[in-house]
Design a protein around this motif. Structure first.
Motif, PDB file in Angstrom:
ATOM      1  N   SER A 123       0.831  -1.210   0.000  1.00 11.35           N
ATOM      2  CA  SER A 123       0.000   0.000   0.000  1.00 11.35           C
ATOM      3  C   SER A 123       0.862   1.256   0.000  1.00 11.35           C
ATOM      4  O   SER A 123       0.563   2.217  -0.703  1.00 11.35           O
ATOM      5  CB  SER A 123      -0.915   0.009   1.231  1.00 11.35           C
ATOM      6  N   ILE A 124       1.939   1.248   0.796  1.00 11.66           N
ATOM      7  CA  ILE A 124       2.828   2.407   0.864  1.00 11.66           C
ATOM      8  C   ILE A 124       3.479   2.652  -0.496  1.00 11.66           C
ATOM      9  O   ILE A 124       3.523   3.777  -0.973  1.00 11.66           O
ATOM     10  CB  ILE A 124       3.896   2.202   1.969  1.00 11.66           C
ATOM     11  N   LEU A 156       2.373   1.736  -3.410  1.00 13.02           N
ATOM     12  CA  LEU A 156       1.319   2.172  -4.323  1.00 13.02           C
ATOM     13  C   LEU A 156       1.032   3.662  -4.108  1.00 13.02           C
ATOM     14  O   LEU A 156       0.951   4.437  -5.049  1.00 13.02           O
ATOM     15  CB  LEU A 156       0.055   1.347  -4.055  1.00 13.02           C
ATOM     16  N   TYR A 157       0.917   4.058  -2.837  1.00 17.89           N
ATOM     17  CA  TYR A 157       0.659   5.453  -2.494  1.00 17.89           C
ATOM     18  C   TYR A 157       1.795   6.353  -2.981  1.00 17.89           C
ATOM     19  O   TYR A 157       1.570   7.419  -3.537  1.00 17.89           O
ATOM     20  CB  TYR A 157       0.479   5.593  -0.984  1.00 17.89           C
ATOM     21  N   MET A 158       3.039   5.904  -2.780  1.00 15.96           N
ATOM     22  CA  MET A 158       4.198   6.688  -3.206  1.00 15.96           C
ATOM     23  C   MET A 158       4.182   6.883  -4.718  1.00 15.96           C
ATOM     24  O   MET A 158       4.471   7.967  -5.213  1.00 15.96           O
ATOM     25  CB  MET A 158       5.496   5.974  -2.798  1.00 15.96           C
ATOM     26  N   PHE A 160       1.632   6.896  -6.666  1.00 15.12           N
ATOM     27  CA  PHE A 160       0.578   7.860  -6.989  1.00 15.12           C
ATOM     28  C   PHE A 160       1.035   9.278  -6.656  1.00 15.12           C
ATOM     29  O   PHE A 160       0.828  10.213  -7.417  1.00 15.12           O
ATOM     30  CB  PHE A 160      -0.707   7.555  -6.198  1.00 15.12           C
ATOM     31  N   ALA A 161       1.687   9.418  -5.508  1.00 12.60           N
ATOM     32  CA  ALA A 161       2.118  10.735  -5.040  1.00 12.60           C
ATOM     33  C   ALA A 161       3.157  11.340  -5.984  1.00 12.60           C
ATOM     34  O   ALA A 161       3.195  12.549  -6.184  1.00 12.60           O
ATOM     35  CB  ALA A 161       2.688  10.630  -3.630  1.00 12.60           C
TER      36      ALA A 161
END
Length: 43
Positions: free
Chosen positions: A29-30, A32-34, A36-37
Motif C-alpha cells: 500500500s505504501i 502504491l501510495y508513493m 501515486f504521489a
C-alpha cells in the motif's frame, strides 16, 4: 494435553501468518501510495 499444545501451536501459526500478510499488505500500500504521489500514474 497434547491436543491443547497442538491447538495453541495452530493459533500461533495463524496469528503469525496474519501478521506477515498484514505487513506485506502495508508495504504494498505504501509503495502504491508513493507511486501515486510521484505522479507516475496520471489518471
Amino acid at each position: 494435553m497434547v491436543d491443547q499444545q497442538e491447538r495453541n501451536r495452530k493459533k500461533a501459526l495463524i496469528a503469525f501468518q496474519i501478521f506477515i500478510y498484514g505487513y506485506l499488505l502495508v508495504m504494498f500500500s505504501i509503495q502504491l501510495y508513493m507511486s501515486f504521489a510521484r505522479g507516475w500514474w496520471d489518471l
